[in-house]
Design an enzyme around this catalytic site. Sequence first.
Site, PDB file in Angstrom:
ATOM      1  N   CYS A   1       1.492  -9.664  10.240  1.00 27.14           N
ATOM      2  CA  CYS A   1       0.074  -9.377  10.423  1.00 27.14           C
ATOM      3  C   CYS A   1      -0.603 -10.655  10.878  1.00 27.14           C
ATOM      4  O   CYS A   1       0.062 -11.658  11.117  1.00 27.14           O
ATOM      5  CB  CYS A   1      -0.552  -8.839   9.141  1.00 27.14           C
ATOM      6  SG  CYS A   1      -0.848 -10.091   7.904  1.00 27.14           S
TER       7      CYS A   1
ATOM      8  N   ARG B   1       5.036 -12.669   7.213  1.00 28.50           N
ATOM      9  CA  ARG B   1       5.031 -11.866   5.983  1.00 28.50           C
ATOM     10  C   ARG B   1       6.298 -11.020   5.795  1.00 28.50           C
ATOM     11  O   ARG B   1       6.255  -9.782   5.779  1.00 28.50           O
ATOM     12  CB  ARG B   1       3.767 -11.005   5.900  1.00 28.50           C
ATOM     13  CG  ARG B   1       2.518 -11.865   5.934  1.00 28.50           C
ATOM     14  CD  ARG B   1       1.258 -11.099   5.698  1.00 28.50           C
ATOM     15  NE  ARG B   1       1.107 -10.695   4.297  1.00 28.50           N
ATOM     16  CZ  ARG B   1       0.033 -10.058   3.844  1.00 28.50           C
ATOM     17  NH1 ARG B   1      -0.945  -9.756   4.667  1.00 28.50           N
ATOM     18  NH2 ARG B   1      -0.053  -9.735   2.578  1.00 28.50           N
TER      19      ARG B   1
ATOM     20  N   LYS C   1      -9.610  -4.677  -5.420  1.00 27.29           N
ATOM     21  CA  LYS C   1      -8.907  -3.873  -4.406  1.00 27.29           C
ATOM     22  C   LYS C   1      -7.396  -4.030  -4.554  1.00 27.29           C
ATOM     23  O   LYS C   1      -6.654  -3.047  -4.535  1.00 27.29           O
ATOM     24  CB  LYS C   1      -9.389  -4.339  -3.020  1.00 27.29           C
ATOM     25  CG  LYS C   1      -8.781  -3.674  -1.825  1.00 27.29           C
ATOM     26  CD  LYS C   1      -7.630  -4.408  -1.181  1.00 27.29           C
ATOM     27  CE  LYS C   1      -7.877  -5.668  -0.432  1.00 27.29           C
ATOM     28  NZ  LYS C   1      -6.646  -6.261   0.159  1.00 27.29           N
ATOM     29  N   ASN C   2      -6.928  -5.262  -4.728  1.00 28.43           N
ATOM     30  CA  ASN C   2      -5.478  -5.477  -4.780  1.00 28.43           C
ATOM     31  C   ASN C   2      -4.853  -4.929  -6.062  1.00 28.43           C
ATOM     32  O   ASN C   2      -3.662  -4.616  -6.082  1.00 28.43           O
ATOM     33  CB  ASN C   2      -5.157  -6.962  -4.601  1.00 28.43           C
ATOM     34  CG  ASN C   2      -5.392  -7.412  -3.158  1.00 28.43           C
ATOM     35  OD1 ASN C   2      -5.438  -6.571  -2.249  1.00 28.43           O
ATOM     36  ND2 ASN C   2      -5.549  -8.707  -2.941  1.00 28.43           N
TER      37      ASN C   2
ATOM     38  N   ASP D   1      -7.161 -16.149  -1.072  1.00 28.67           N
ATOM     39  CA  ASP D   1      -8.171 -15.169  -0.658  1.00 28.67           C
ATOM     40  C   ASP D   1      -9.601 -15.711  -0.762  1.00 28.67           C
ATOM     41  O   ASP D   1     -10.539 -15.072  -0.297  1.00 28.67           O
ATOM     42  CB  ASP D   1      -8.035 -13.883  -1.481  1.00 28.67           C
ATOM     43  CG  ASP D   1      -6.707 -13.185  -1.211  1.00 28.67           C
ATOM     44  OD1 ASP D   1      -6.158 -13.365  -0.128  1.00 28.67           O
ATOM     45  OD2 ASP D   1      -6.230 -12.463  -2.107  1.00 28.67           O
TER      46      ASP D   1
ATOM     47  N   ARG E   1      -0.031  -3.220   4.971  1.00 23.19           N
ATOM     48  CA  ARG E   1       1.211  -3.818   4.479  1.00 23.19           C
ATOM     49  C   ARG E   1       1.488  -3.442   3.020  1.00 23.19           C
ATOM     50  O   ARG E   1       2.630  -3.336   2.597  1.00 23.19           O
ATOM     51  CB  ARG E   1       1.134  -5.345   4.570  1.00 23.19           C
ATOM     52  CG  ARG E   1       1.235  -5.912   5.942  1.00 23.19           C
ATOM     53  CD  ARG E   1       1.534  -7.380   5.864  1.00 23.19           C
ATOM     54  NE  ARG E   1       2.953  -7.658   5.820  1.00 23.19           N
ATOM     55  CZ  ARG E   1       3.685  -7.820   4.739  1.00 23.19           C
ATOM     56  NH1 ARG E   1       3.158  -7.733   3.562  1.00 23.19           N
ATOM     57  NH2 ARG E   1       4.966  -8.078   4.822  1.00 23.19           N
TER      58      ARG E   1
ATOM     59  N   ARG F   1     -12.049  -3.059   4.904  1.00 21.97           N
ATOM     60  CA  ARG F   1     -10.740  -2.962   4.245  1.00 21.97           C
ATOM     61  C   ARG F   1     -10.799  -3.528   2.824  1.00 21.97           C
ATOM     62  O   ARG F   1     -10.093  -3.070   1.936  1.00 21.97           O
ATOM     63  CB  ARG F   1      -9.685  -3.754   5.031  1.00 21.97           C
ATOM     64  CG  ARG F   1      -9.160  -3.059   6.259  1.00 21.97           C
ATOM     65  CD  ARG F   1      -8.011  -3.858   6.831  1.00 21.97           C
ATOM     66  NE  ARG F   1      -6.976  -4.047   5.832  1.00 21.97           N
ATOM     67  CZ  ARG F   1      -6.041  -4.988   5.869  1.00 21.97           C
ATOM     68  NH1 ARG F   1      -6.013  -5.841   6.875  1.00 21.97           N
ATOM     69  NH2 ARG F   1      -5.134  -5.085   4.930  1.00 21.97           N
TER      70      ARG F   1
END
Length: 439
Positions: free
Chosen positions: A123, A128, A27-28, A310, A99, A402
């Site tokens: 967040c 951040r 995803k990132n 993560d 973000r 998400r």
Amino acid sequence: MSKKEHVPTIVVESSEIYGSVSLYGAKNAVLVSIASLILTTGKSVLKNVPFSTDVYHMIELIKELGARVVWDSDAHELYVDTTDLNKYRVSDHIMKQMRASILVMGPLLAQFGKADVALPGGCVLGARPINYHLNAFRAMGVSVDQEGAFLRSHAPSLQGSRIIFEYPSVGATENVLMAAVLANGETSIVNAALEPEVLDLVALLRKMGARIAVEPGVITVEGVKALNPIEHEVVPDRLEAGALLIAAAITGGSITLSNARAHHMDAFLEKLRSMGHRVIVSEKGLMLKATKSPQAVSFKTGPYPGFPTDLQAPLMAAQCVAQGQSVIEETVFENRLVHVHELRKMGAQINLDGNRASIIGVDELFGADVIASDIRASCALVLAGLVSQGKTIISGVQHWRRGYDALEKKLHQCGANICVKGEPNVVQTLGLIESTRQL
Ligand code: EPU
């Protein structure tokens, strides 16, 4: 029907995980890949793209800028045509969704010399800030004016520069990289982040024609005049891999991940081995065979190749039922241990001291009503639910959506007793089918 019954939940019960699974792209990596297409004019294809709400919002963003996007849900491919992409302002409501929208700032500055974006704000993980991004852009000749929560930035011409990061920020490295590829002259990013998702961006930019050299801790970019559209298969998701491996480990099962890149997960895999699990890398993929008596391990998160933040919450779930005591320290984000409170509701013995969690493994956890506070916390709670007596009912499903593409289905295929309840059809809710049909 009570109000609570309308809230979507993930319902998990004790299970055993056995199976073989293929991973979606990270995803990132997808988010920044979509942003990078702003640098090109023409048609590009991204392959093995997961359908998650963050990805959806990045699609909405690039469409707002003028790109045409077609999503092939069967092939998991994204077709992006940037021929008519001609805007450099991102509306407030899209910035607020995610973000990672800040990642369009570098490519917009490189392509148009201008970028107007809202400040992404903090967040649940903490404040951040984006000071590393903005300081680097200023060093490259960008003027940034803040009007309330809005940033107007412009640079008549971007100048290559030597950027020295105090901390190897993933997003700041990616943003500067995407600005530097079309800047005048050479840019060096010292103390650059080298996460696999950053290196996937480097690979993609090189395909576009960018000139980039990567050395330990330093990325050097020689700006070019123009870049070409590309076809790119996104790097497999090491975080989806982590979730599936822990699912097998925590339930005493086994799993094979056909396309996992084990060398992207060294620090994590080493911890699984220290717990007593067998981790085998072969031509069939990455396989884990769980021990029936896992030992507790301690770890501390850090930039790559350190232990990924993560996977902190997911691996914590496994420590809650391991033999012995472990200490987990979160060093990347200021507030990423919220899941501790929820795991405690399930019977986990965790003592919290600032960003350190001390855990004493227990024989079993108990299903409870718990709340997911972020993407990876949702994953930790699902994993804990797989080894809990009774039902675990997790709200905050939007966080799960998400970050993962129907991961509950992959888990279910491997034997997990898991389902998502009370959720309107996700695709229809997001309007993606409608919007892609128009294209
Ligand atoms: N930081 C600053 N100033 C900056 C930028 C970062 O102080 O200008 C601080 C942050 O506040 C944080 C630390 O530096 O404490 C690390 O932040 P980084 O910039 O590396 O993270 P990011 O780019 O915002 C990406 C991932 C995160 C992942 C982190 C760390 C994306 C879209 N997000 O965030 O993913 O945790 O790198 O690896 O790539 C997730 O997927 O669940 C997730 C949160």
